[in-house]
Design a protein around this motif. Sequence first.
Motif, PDB file in Angstrom:
ATOM      1  N   THR A  76     -24.085   8.814   2.044  1.00 58.52           N
ATOM      2  CA  THR A  76     -25.676   8.478   1.671  1.00 58.52           C
ATOM      3  C   THR A  76     -25.404   7.686   0.794  1.00 58.52           C
ATOM      4  O   THR A  76     -26.455   6.688   0.557  1.00 58.52           O
ATOM      5  N   LYS A  77     -24.501   7.430  -0.181  1.00 58.84           N
ATOM      6  CA  LYS A  77     -24.364   6.277  -1.310  1.00 58.84           C
ATOM      7  C   LYS A  77     -23.162   5.909  -1.510  1.00 58.84           C
ATOM      8  O   LYS A  77     -21.991   6.701  -1.372  1.00 58.84           O
ATOM      9  N   LEU A  78     -22.816   4.644  -1.297  1.00 61.43           N
ATOM     10  CA  LEU A  78     -21.531   3.788  -1.627  1.00 61.43           C
ATOM     11  C   LEU A  78     -21.701   3.082  -2.651  1.00 61.43           C
ATOM     12  O   LEU A  78     -22.612   2.003  -2.522  1.00 61.43           O
ATOM     13  N   ASN A  79     -21.064   3.361  -3.768  1.00 60.69           N
ATOM     14  CA  ASN A  79     -21.333   2.346  -5.049  1.00 60.69           C
ATOM     15  C   ASN A  79     -20.102   1.386  -5.298  1.00 60.69           C
ATOM     16  O   ASN A  79     -19.084   2.015  -5.542  1.00 60.69           O
ATOM     17  N   LEU A  80     -19.862   0.287  -4.958  1.00 58.77           N
ATOM     18  CA  LEU A  80     -18.948  -0.623  -5.177  1.00 58.77           C
ATOM     19  C   LEU A  80     -19.398  -1.619  -6.515  1.00 58.77           C
ATOM     20  O   LEU A  80     -18.615  -2.495  -6.655  1.00 58.77           O
ATOM     21  N   SER A  81     -20.426  -1.190  -7.115  1.00 56.31           N
ATOM     22  CA  SER A  81     -20.761  -2.088  -8.506  1.00 56.31           C
ATOM     23  C   SER A  81     -19.582  -2.436  -9.036  1.00 56.31           C
ATOM     24  O   SER A  81     -19.027  -1.483  -9.628  1.00 56.31           O
TER      25      SER A  81
END
Length: 131
Positions: A39-44
């Motif tokens: 549900t969440k993909l964080n590539l920041s």
Amino acid sequence: LQALPATVGKLSALTSLNLSGCLKITMLPDEVSDLTKLTKLNLSGCSQLKVLPVKLGQLQVLTELLLGGCSRLTELPGTVAHLGALGTLELKGCNTLALAPGAQLSTPAQAIVDTYASHLFEPHKTSPQLL
């Protein structure tokens, strides 16, 4: 972390993947698209990231895609338009990003992609859907 192993696709129950600040990652393996519960993909802050998997659109329950600070990312795959649950698309600092040629837009992700596309041509315009 320099690379995400292809075996990440076997983590079938994974709902959140946080790779923020992984400065050496240049690409994600295609197997990320096998994480159907994500549900969440964080590539920041993955400033060396250049490529997203073409099959990213298979992540049908993905609600957050955070790409802020991915300054070397040059193309958002057209399949992002298939992310029907996507509610947050963060692109701050993605100054070289473009929408993939021939991207087929569909609802409801169309509104997010349209907002993103308008940002490409009007960089000073802000929108609540585009972070």
